[in-house]
Design an enzyme around this catalytic site. Structure first.
Site, PDB file in Angstrom:
ATOM      1  N   GLY A  10      49.303  26.074  59.549  1.00  0.00           N
ATOM      2  CA  GLY A  10      50.462  26.813  60.048  1.00  0.00           C
ATOM      3  C   GLY A  10      51.813  26.793  59.729  1.00  0.00           C
ATOM      4  N   GLN A  11      52.845  27.441  60.307  1.00  0.00           N
ATOM      5  CA  GLN A  11      53.695  27.260  60.137  1.00  0.00           C
ATOM      6  C   GLN A  11      54.557  26.665  60.631  1.00  0.00           C
ATOM      7  OE1 GLN A  11      57.086  30.616  58.314  1.00  0.00           O
ATOM      8  NE2 GLN A  11      55.321  31.681  59.062  1.00  0.00           N
ATOM      9  N   ASP A  36      38.625  24.790  68.104  1.00  0.00           N
ATOM     10  CA  ASP A  36      38.307  26.566  68.015  1.00  0.00           C
ATOM     11  C   ASP A  36      39.450  27.052  69.099  1.00  0.00           C
ATOM     12  OD1 ASP A  36      37.884  29.248  67.087  1.00  0.00           O
ATOM     13  OD2 ASP A  36      36.473  28.222  65.620  1.00  0.00           O
ATOM     14  N   TYR A  61      45.963  34.731  66.339  1.00  0.00           N
ATOM     15  CA  TYR A  61      45.599  35.075  65.059  1.00  0.00           C
ATOM     16  C   TYR A  61      46.956  35.831  64.811  1.00  0.00           C
ATOM     17  CZ  TYR A  61      43.223  38.943  63.039  1.00  0.00           C
ATOM     18  OH  TYR A  61      42.768  40.000  62.492  1.00  0.00           O
ATOM     19  N   THR A 101      55.526  35.643  71.215  1.00  0.00           N
ATOM     20  CA  THR A 101      56.336  36.966  70.212  1.00  0.00           C
ATOM     21  C   THR A 101      57.200  38.322  70.446  1.00  0.00           C
ATOM     22  OG1 THR A 101      55.466  38.110  68.419  1.00  0.00           O
ATOM     23  CG2 THR A 101      54.386  38.710  69.949  1.00  0.00           C
ATOM     24  N   ASP A 102      57.825  38.182  69.933  1.00  0.00           N
ATOM     25  CA  ASP A 102      58.867  39.295  70.191  1.00  0.00           C
ATOM     26  C   ASP A 102      58.033  40.659  70.670  1.00  0.00           C
ATOM     27  OD1 ASP A 102      58.526  39.400  67.808  1.00  0.00           O
ATOM     28  OD2 ASP A 102      59.832  40.867  67.196  1.00  0.00           O
ATOM     29  N   TYR A 125      48.017  43.196  68.628  1.00  0.00           N
ATOM     30  CA  TYR A 125      48.334  42.006  68.284  1.00  0.00           C
ATOM     31  C   TYR A 125      49.209  41.553  69.038  1.00  0.00           C
ATOM     32  CZ  TYR A 125      51.699  38.229  66.902  1.00  0.00           C
ATOM     33  OH  TYR A 125      51.964  36.934  67.124  1.00  0.00           O
ATOM     34  N   LYS A 129      49.252  38.713  72.369  1.00  0.00           N
ATOM     35  CA  LYS A 129      49.922  38.032  72.722  1.00  0.00           C
ATOM     36  C   LYS A 129      50.932  38.521  74.287  1.00  0.00           C
ATOM     37  CE  LYS A 129      51.378  35.336  70.455  1.00  0.00           C
ATOM     38  NZ  LYS A 129      51.181  33.310  70.776  1.00  0.00           N
ATOM     39  N   TRP A 150      60.002  36.938  63.396  1.00  0.00           N
ATOM     40  CA  TRP A 150      60.230  36.528  62.134  1.00  0.00           C
ATOM     41  C   TRP A 150      59.860  34.885  61.464  1.00  0.00           C
ATOM     42  CZ3 TRP A 150      64.272  41.319  60.466  1.00  0.00           C
ATOM     43  CH2 TRP A 150      64.275  42.448  61.237  1.00  0.00           C
TER      44      TRP A 150
HETATM   45  N1  LIG Z   1      55.022  34.007  61.865  1.00  0.00           N
HETATM   46  C1  LIG Z   1      55.799  34.935  62.723  1.00  0.00           C
HETATM   47  O1  LIG Z   1      56.588  36.186  62.653  1.00  0.00           O
HETATM   48  C2  LIG Z   1      56.089  34.848  64.649  1.00  0.00           C
HETATM   49  C3  LIG Z   1      56.689  34.963  64.863  1.00  0.00           C
HETATM   50  C4  LIG Z   1      56.443  35.948  66.143  1.00  0.00           C
HETATM   51  C5  LIG Z   1      56.271  34.446  67.225  1.00  0.00           C
HETATM   52  N2  LIG Z   1      54.719  33.629  65.911  1.00  0.00           N
HETATM   53  C6  LIG Z   1      53.836  33.031  66.886  1.00  0.00           C
HETATM   54  O2  LIG Z   1      54.721  31.791  66.802  1.00  0.00           O
HETATM   55  C7  LIG Z   1      53.653  30.791  66.700  1.00  0.00           C
HETATM   56  C8  LIG Z   1      53.313  29.837  65.170  1.00  0.00           C
HETATM   57  O3  LIG Z   1      53.203  30.660  64.373  1.00  0.00           O
HETATM   58  P1  LIG Z   1      53.050  30.511  62.512  1.00  0.00           P
HETATM   59  O4  LIG Z   1      54.101  31.593  61.978  1.00  0.00           O
HETATM   60  O5  LIG Z   1      53.058  28.862  62.849  1.00  0.00           O
HETATM   61  O6  LIG Z   1      50.994  31.440  62.393  1.00  0.00           O
HETATM   62  P2  LIG Z   1      50.643  30.657  61.059  1.00  0.00           P
HETATM   63  O7  LIG Z   1      51.123  29.796  60.327  1.00  0.00           O
HETATM   64  O8  LIG Z   1      49.909  31.860  60.372  1.00  0.00           O
HETATM   65  O9  LIG Z   1      49.635  29.365  61.879  1.00  0.00           O
HETATM   66  C9  LIG Z   1      48.154  30.057  62.521  1.00  0.00           C
HETATM   67  C10 LIG Z   1      47.601  28.832  62.242  1.00  0.00           C
HETATM   68  O10 LIG Z   1      46.897  29.033  63.878  1.00  0.00           O
HETATM   69  C11 LIG Z   1      45.773  28.474  63.307  1.00  0.00           C
HETATM   70  N3  LIG Z   1      44.267  29.584  63.799  1.00  0.00           N
HETATM   71  C12 LIG Z   1      44.023  30.485  63.782  1.00  0.00           C
HETATM   72  N4  LIG Z   1      42.736  30.622  64.094  1.00  0.00           N
HETATM   73  C13 LIG Z   1      42.188  30.096  64.785  1.00  0.00           C
HETATM   74  C14 LIG Z   1      41.123  29.345  65.565  1.00  0.00           C
HETATM   75  N5  LIG Z   1      40.324  30.310  65.525  1.00  0.00           N
HETATM   76  N6  LIG Z   1      41.276  28.611  66.158  1.00  0.00           N
HETATM   77  C15 LIG Z   1      42.615  27.410  65.454  1.00  0.00           C
HETATM   78  N7  LIG Z   1      43.592  27.797  65.202  1.00  0.00           N
HETATM   79  C16 LIG Z   1      43.483  29.162  64.835  1.00  0.00           C
HETATM   80  C17 LIG Z   1      45.921  28.510  61.838  1.00  0.00           C
HETATM   81  O11 LIG Z   1      44.959  27.466  61.676  1.00  0.00           O
HETATM   82  P3  LIG Z   1      44.606  26.978  59.873  1.00  0.00           P
HETATM   83  O12 LIG Z   1      45.545  26.103  59.944  1.00  0.00           O
HETATM   84  O13 LIG Z   1      43.433  26.287  60.457  1.00  0.00           O
HETATM   85  O14 LIG Z   1      45.111  28.356  58.846  1.00  0.00           O
HETATM   86  C18 LIG Z   1      47.294  28.306  61.810  1.00  0.00           C
HETATM   87  O15 LIG Z   1      46.701  27.166  61.942  1.00  0.00           O
HETATM   88  C19 LIG Z   1      52.301  32.142  66.896  1.00  0.00           C
HETATM   89  O16 LIG Z   1      51.866  32.004  68.550  1.00  0.00           O
HETATM   90  C20 LIG Z   1      52.721  33.267  66.959  1.00  0.00           C
HETATM   91  O17 LIG Z   1      52.195  34.306  67.072  1.00  0.00           O
HETATM   92  C21 LIG Z   1      55.178  33.744  64.927  1.00  0.00           C
END
Ligand SMILES: NC(=O)c1ccc[n+]([C@@H]2O[C@H](COP(=O)([O-])OP(=O)(O)OC[C@H]3O[C@@H](n4cnc5c(N)ncnc54)[C@H](OP(=O)(O)O)[C@@H]3O)[C@@H](O)[C@H]2O)c1
Length: 291
Positions: A10-11, A36, A61, A101-102, A125, A129, A150
């Protein structure tokens, strides 16, 4: 200090793996199949074996639209999983930093949201959250919930990378201009999450615990963000892409999004002394790496 973070590619987990060493922190990333989030036993086994000093709960997710048709999986990953993870943190006696998240807000407020504002998610979603926040807080009082928004980075899939890809083949792109928020670099989130985890592990001050808003400084619409990305790209490559500013109504999606996603970072600044860089500055830094 050793920090266990959930997820592999993930990011935010990628950013933590990159930033940890310079901060003097060992980052251990635990993801599927070893950990998991839909399997509480795997969470307990993997996290306990890693012997963390703190946990960062970054996996989620994050497929906002798909979640509308997969609510059970979204709640399993975003609510039950983090709750089980926080319970392990409590058993091990270590703090947990949980990313949220927002989208826990409706977006109807006209000013930036503060932590005490009533929540009111308008998507599966967002609801999943919000339930994750509740379960983490209940299972481990020694927590900081960081609501961000974002998120973009050089890693994984995100809006900035999508714009760069579209700009390869198009001269014009239509982007929503009536949702307001702040683009936030996963690298900035990683720096802040490490600082917060470190403080929680060392300082019992109750004011460090609870929910905090963590986004880049400044504000934008998605169209503003796209224009900034294309302006930087044009400066480096000479290729021009224009942004058509459209309304949310012109770009229907399965999940509703808040019109106002702006989060006030005042509390995190006051309590932790953490203020993230302006979003334009961090966008430029990410584009420096990608272009
Ligand atoms: N992206 C956004 O714009 C955003 C905005 C607000 C808040 N957030 C929050 O910020 C956090 C980080 O987001 P991100 O952008 O880094 O997310 P991301 O890039 O979508 O990565 C999601 C991660 O979750 C893992 N994952 C998904 N299902 C899983 C499961 N069943 N068991 C274990 N791991 C699982 C994925 O695993 P793999 O590495 O195996 O794919 C990946 O490492 C999250 O909590 C998200 O809700 C994100």
């Amino acid at each position: 200090m050793r920090i266990v973070v959930t997820g592999r590619q993930g990011q935010v987990v990628s950013a933590l793996l990159e930033r940890g060493p310079a901060a003097g922190v060992e980052i251990v990333a635990l993801g599927r199949p070893e950990l998991d989030l839909t399997d509480a036993a795997s969470i307990r086994a993997a996290v306990s074996a890693a012997r963390p000093d703190a946990i960062v709960s970054a996996a989620a997710y994050t497929a906002v639209d798909k979640a509308e048709s997969e609510p059970d999986l979204a709640f399993a990953v975003n609510a039950e999983g983090p709750g089980a993870l926080a319970a392990v943190a409590a058993e091990l006696g270590v703090p947990i930093v949980h990313l949220s998240t927002d989208y826990v807000f409706s977006g109807e407020k006209t000013a930036p949201y503060v932590e005490s504002d009533p929540t009111g998610p308008v998507s599966v979603y967002g609801r999943s959250k919000l339930e994750g926040e509740r379960r983490v807080a209940e299972a481990q009082p020694n927590h900081a919930i960081l609501r961000t928004a974002w998120v973009y980075s050089p890693f994984g899939a995100n809006f900035l990378k999508t714009m760069l890809r579209l700009g390869e083949t198009r001269d014009a792109v239509n982007v929503v201009a009536d949702q307001h928020g702040t683009p936030t670099s996963a690298l900035d989130i990683a720096d802040a999450a490490i600082a917060v985890a470190r403080r929680l592990a060392a300082d019992p001050d109750p004011s460090l615990r609870g929910t905090f808003h963590l986004t880049g400084s400044g504000e934008a619409t998605w169209a503003d963000f796209a224009e900034a990305i294309f302006a930087e790209r044009e400066a480096r490559t000479g290729k021009r892409v224009t942004v058509g500013r459209i309304g949310t109504a012109d770009y229907p999606t399965p999940a509703r999004r808040p019109a106002n996603s702006r989060l006030s970072g005042e509390t995190l600044g006051r309590v932790y002394g953490l203020v993230l860089p302006d979003w334009r500055q961090s966008t430029k830094a990410v584009l420096d790496r990608l272009l």
